[in-house]
Design a protein around this motif. Structure first.
Motif, PDB file in Angstrom:
ATOM      1  N   UNK A 153      50.884  -5.640  -1.363  1.00  6.18           N
ATOM      2  CA  UNK A 153      52.236  -5.090  -1.166  1.00  6.18           C
ATOM      3  C   UNK A 153      52.862  -4.938   0.294  1.00  6.18           C
ATOM      4  N   UNK A 154      52.089  -5.430   1.167  1.00 10.79           N
ATOM      5  CA  UNK A 154      52.622  -5.477   2.478  1.00 10.79           C
ATOM      6  C   UNK A 154      52.909  -6.931   2.611  1.00 10.79           C
ATOM      7  N   UNK A 155      52.532  -7.770   2.081  1.00  4.66           N
ATOM      8  CA  UNK A 155      52.897  -9.222   1.828  1.00  4.66           C
ATOM      9  C   UNK A 155      54.229  -9.381   1.218  1.00  4.66           C
ATOM     10  N   UNK A 156      54.197  -8.602  -0.140  1.00  7.26           N
ATOM     11  CA  UNK A 156      55.573  -8.646  -0.695  1.00  7.26           C
ATOM     12  C   UNK A 156      56.633  -8.024  -0.029  1.00  7.26           C
TER      13      UNK A 156
ATOM     14  N   UNK B 283      58.192 -12.280   6.734  1.00  2.00           N
ATOM     15  CA  UNK B 283      57.456 -13.262   6.591  1.00  2.00           C
ATOM     16  C   UNK B 283      58.336 -14.625   6.840  1.00  2.00           C
ATOM     17  N   UNK B 284      59.347 -14.926   6.516  1.00  2.00           N
ATOM     18  CA  UNK B 284      59.957 -16.055   6.732  1.00  2.00           C
ATOM     19  C   UNK B 284      60.215 -16.294   8.452  1.00  2.00           C
TER      20      UNK B 284
ATOM     21  N   UNK C   3      62.696 -22.538   4.053  1.00  2.00           N
ATOM     22  CA  UNK C   3      62.802 -21.933   2.980  1.00  2.00           C
ATOM     23  C   UNK C   3      61.534 -21.319   2.416  1.00  2.00           C
ATOM     24  N   UNK C   4      61.473 -20.083   1.936  1.00  2.00           N
ATOM     25  CA  UNK C   4      59.910 -19.363   1.751  1.00  2.00           C
ATOM     26  C   UNK C   4      60.527 -18.630   0.237  1.00  2.00           C
TER      27      UNK C   4
END
Length: 175
Positions: A114-117, A125-126, A150-151
Motif C-alpha cells: 500500500x505504501x508503494x502504491x 515514486x517518480x 515515465x513510471x
C-alpha cells in the motif's frame, strides 16, 4: 511487453539482476490464460506474496528538432510521399529510443504494498526514481536535449496483489 527471449532487469532486495522473462507476466496473455492463472487456488496455510511489475522508461521531451529538416520526400504520388515521410520519421524516432527497465517487485506485507502504491499514485515514486535513472552519464549522452522519466504500475496487478495479501492478514488473525 518484452519479447520472451529478451532479458529483463529484476529488482529485489538483493539488488538489480538480469533475469529471463517469467512466463505469463506480459500483456500478451489471452483472456483464457488470465482466468486460468487467477483461478488457481493457493494452499490456504501458505503465506502468499504478490508480484508487482514496475516499468521505468526514459524519453526525450521534444522530437521536433530531430525530425525537422530530416523528413522529406520527392515522390510525386501524395500517398507514396506520405508513406516515405512516415517511414523516415519512424526510423528517426526509433533511433532516439532511450529504452526502459522493468522491475518485478515481490511483496509479502500489505503495508509495504500500500505504501508503494500510494507513492506511485502521488508521484513521489517518480521523483525518487529520477535521481536513480536520470544519471549524469545519461544527461551527457543526450546532450542538450531534455528528457523525462515515465513510471508505470498496472492497477490490476496492485488490486490482485492486495487481495492476496489481505488473505494473509485474515489467516494470521483467524483463531
Amino acid at each position: 511487453a518484452v519479447p520472451p527471449h529478451h532479458p529483463v532487469v529484476c529488482c529485489s532486495s538483493a539488488g538489480p539482476q538480469i533475469c529471463t522473462k517469467r512466463p505469463g507476466r506480459g500483456r500478451t496473455l489471452l483472456s483464457s490464460q488470465r482466468k486460468r492463472r487467477k483461478s488457481a487456488t493457493p494452499d490456504p496455510k501458505e503465506k502468499q506474496t504478490c508480484d508487482i511489475r514496475l516499468r521505468v522508461r526514459a524519453e526525450y521531451c521534444q522530437h521536433e528538432t530531430a525530425l525537422q529538416g530530416n523528413v522529406f520526400s520527392n515522390k510525386q504520388d501524395p500517398l507514396e510521399r506520405q508513406f516515405e515521410r512516415f517511414n523516415q520519421a519512424n526510423t528517426i524516432l526509433k533511433s532516439r529510443d532511450l529504452g526502459s527497465i522493468i522491475c518485478d517487485i515481490k511483496f509479502s506485507e500489505l503495508t509495504y504494498l500500500d505504501a508503494f502504491w500510494r507513492d506511485y499514485i502521488n508521484g513521489s515514486l517518480l521523483e525518487a526514481l529520477k535521481g536513480v535513472f536520470i544519471t549524469d552519464s545519461l544527461k551527457q549522452a543526450v546532450g542538450h536535449e531534455a528528457i523525462k522519466l515515465l513510471v508505470n504500475v498496472d492497477e490490476e496487478d496492485y488490486e490482485v496483489g492486495r487481495q492476496k495479501l489481505l488473505r494473509n492478514l485474515m489467516l494470521q488473525t483467524a483463531p
